[in-house]
Design a protein around this motif. Sequence first.
Motif, PDB file in Angstrom:
ATOM      1  N   GLU A 113     -10.042  23.971 -41.654  1.00  0.00           N
ATOM      2  CA  GLU A 113     -11.157  23.793 -40.720  1.00  0.00           C
ATOM      3  C   GLU A 113     -11.461  22.322 -40.484  1.00  0.00           C
ATOM      4  O   GLU A 113     -11.722  21.903 -39.361  1.00  0.00           O
ATOM      5  N   ALA A 114     -11.393  21.522 -41.545  1.00  0.00           N
ATOM      6  CA  ALA A 114     -11.727  20.101 -41.428  1.00  0.00           C
ATOM      7  C   ALA A 114     -10.761  19.354 -40.528  1.00  0.00           C
ATOM      8  O   ALA A 114     -11.130  18.377 -39.885  1.00  0.00           O
ATOM      9  N   THR A 115      -9.517  19.810 -40.462  1.00  0.00           N
ATOM     10  CA  THR A 115      -8.512  19.083 -39.681  1.00  0.00           C
ATOM     11  C   THR A 115      -8.179  19.767 -38.353  1.00  0.00           C
ATOM     12  O   THR A 115      -7.182  19.424 -37.717  1.00  0.00           O
ATOM     13  N   LEU A 116      -9.011  20.687 -37.915  1.00  0.00           N
ATOM     14  CA  LEU A 116      -8.752  21.367 -36.640  1.00  0.00           C
ATOM     15  C   LEU A 116      -8.665  20.396 -35.460  1.00  0.00           C
ATOM     16  O   LEU A 116      -7.915  20.625 -34.514  1.00  0.00           O
ATOM     17  N   GLY A 117      -9.406  19.321 -35.498  1.00  0.00           N
ATOM     18  CA  GLY A 117      -9.389  18.361 -34.396  1.00  0.00           C
ATOM     19  C   GLY A 117      -8.227  17.391 -34.438  1.00  0.00           C
ATOM     20  O   GLY A 117      -7.980  16.660 -33.471  1.00  0.00           O
ATOM     21  N   MET A 118      -7.475  17.370 -35.532  1.00  0.00           N
ATOM     22  CA  MET A 118      -6.394  16.391 -35.683  1.00  0.00           C
ATOM     23  C   MET A 118      -5.306  16.499 -34.610  1.00  0.00           C
ATOM     24  O   MET A 118      -4.889  15.464 -34.066  1.00  0.00           O
ATOM     25  N   PRO A 119      -4.819  17.695 -34.247  1.00  0.00           N
ATOM     26  CA  PRO A 119      -3.824  17.751 -33.162  1.00  0.00           C
ATOM     27  C   PRO A 119      -4.345  17.155 -31.849  1.00  0.00           C
ATOM     28  O   PRO A 119      -3.611  16.485 -31.130  1.00  0.00           O
ATOM     29  N   GLN A 120      -5.626  17.383 -31.548  1.00  0.00           N
ATOM     30  CA  GLN A 120      -6.214  16.805 -30.337  1.00  0.00           C
ATOM     31  C   GLN A 120      -6.268  15.287 -30.440  1.00  0.00           C
ATOM     32  O   GLN A 120      -5.945  14.576 -29.487  1.00  0.00           O
ATOM     33  N   ALA A 169     -16.246  18.047 -44.920  1.00  0.00           N
ATOM     34  CA  ALA A 169     -17.192  17.767 -43.837  1.00  0.00           C
ATOM     35  C   ALA A 169     -17.071  16.309 -43.386  1.00  0.00           C
ATOM     36  O   ALA A 169     -17.120  16.024 -42.179  1.00  0.00           O
ATOM     37  N   ILE A 170     -16.882  15.399 -44.334  1.00  0.00           N
ATOM     38  CA  ILE A 170     -16.714  13.980 -43.979  1.00  0.00           C
ATOM     39  C   ILE A 170     -15.418  13.778 -43.194  1.00  0.00           C
ATOM     40  O   ILE A 170     -15.388  13.019 -42.220  1.00  0.00           O
ATOM     41  N   ILE A 171     -14.359  14.477 -43.576  1.00  0.00           N
ATOM     42  CA  ILE A 171     -13.100  14.410 -42.822  1.00  0.00           C
ATOM     43  C   ILE A 171     -13.332  14.894 -41.397  1.00  0.00           C
ATOM     44  O   ILE A 171     -12.913  14.260 -40.425  1.00  0.00           O
ATOM     45  N   GLN A 172     -14.016  16.019 -41.270  1.00  0.00           N
ATOM     46  CA  GLN A 172     -14.271  16.601 -39.947  1.00  0.00           C
ATOM     47  C   GLN A 172     -15.126  15.667 -39.084  1.00  0.00           C
ATOM     48  O   GLN A 172     -14.838  15.468 -37.905  1.00  0.00           O
ATOM     49  N   ILE A 173     -16.159  15.094 -39.653  1.00  0.00           N
ATOM     50  CA  ILE A 173     -17.018  14.165 -38.916  1.00  0.00           C
ATOM     51  C   ILE A 173     -16.227  12.928 -38.505  1.00  0.00           C
ATOM     52  O   ILE A 173     -16.376  12.430 -37.378  1.00  0.00           O
ATOM     53  N   SER A 174     -15.366  12.442 -39.381  1.00  0.00           N
ATOM     54  CA  SER A 174     -14.545  11.268 -39.063  1.00  0.00           C
ATOM     55  C   SER A 174     -13.637  11.555 -37.871  1.00  0.00           C
ATOM     56  O   SER A 174     -13.520  10.729 -36.955  1.00  0.00           O
ATOM     57  N   ILE A 175     -13.003  12.722 -37.863  1.00  0.00           N
ATOM     58  CA  ILE A 175     -12.133  13.092 -36.737  1.00  0.00           C
ATOM     59  C   ILE A 175     -12.954  13.190 -35.461  1.00  0.00           C
ATOM     60  O   ILE A 175     -12.529  12.708 -34.402  1.00  0.00           O
TER      61      ILE A 175
END
Length: 156
Positions: free
Chosen positions: A58-65, A110-116
């Motif tokens: 979940e935290a890295t869902l935005g990484m491909p984008q 959560a910090i990973i997700q916010i950073s992305i």
Amino acid sequence: MFVIAEGHIRSAFWAWHDLQSFLLALVIFTAFWGIVTAILTPYAWYVELIGMVSLLTEATLGMPQLIRNCKRKSTQGMSIPMVLAWLIGDLAKTGYFVATGSPLQFWVCAIIQISIDIFILGQVIVFRGRGGGAESSNALPHTFDENATPPHHECD
């Protein structure tokens, strides 16, 4: 059935050509991991591992984008309000984790997700002036071409 051109398994995996192949793969995947989980559920390390994999996914869902935007130098189809909504939602979720005293892995993810989210927001702001972004065009950046060969990426 699903046929893969040699060397293109990663790029072709999600290019399902018929519903039956997809459903068969889904049933096999679900059955396999269901059996593994039924066997290993009594072990705390397995339960912890599943939880951590779930949180990291979940935290890295935005990484491909984020990667796609970087490669294309464009955020076509994205807007500042949309990314701000992601960021606000993730900040609220993190606040909940802090307020309820959730375990450390929730905070880290959560910090990973916010950073992305922040990086993507930065991309939308920077690339907006270059013709990318939701305001520049209503056209979608990709269209599906059933006869196209899978793209070759430097990571293949």
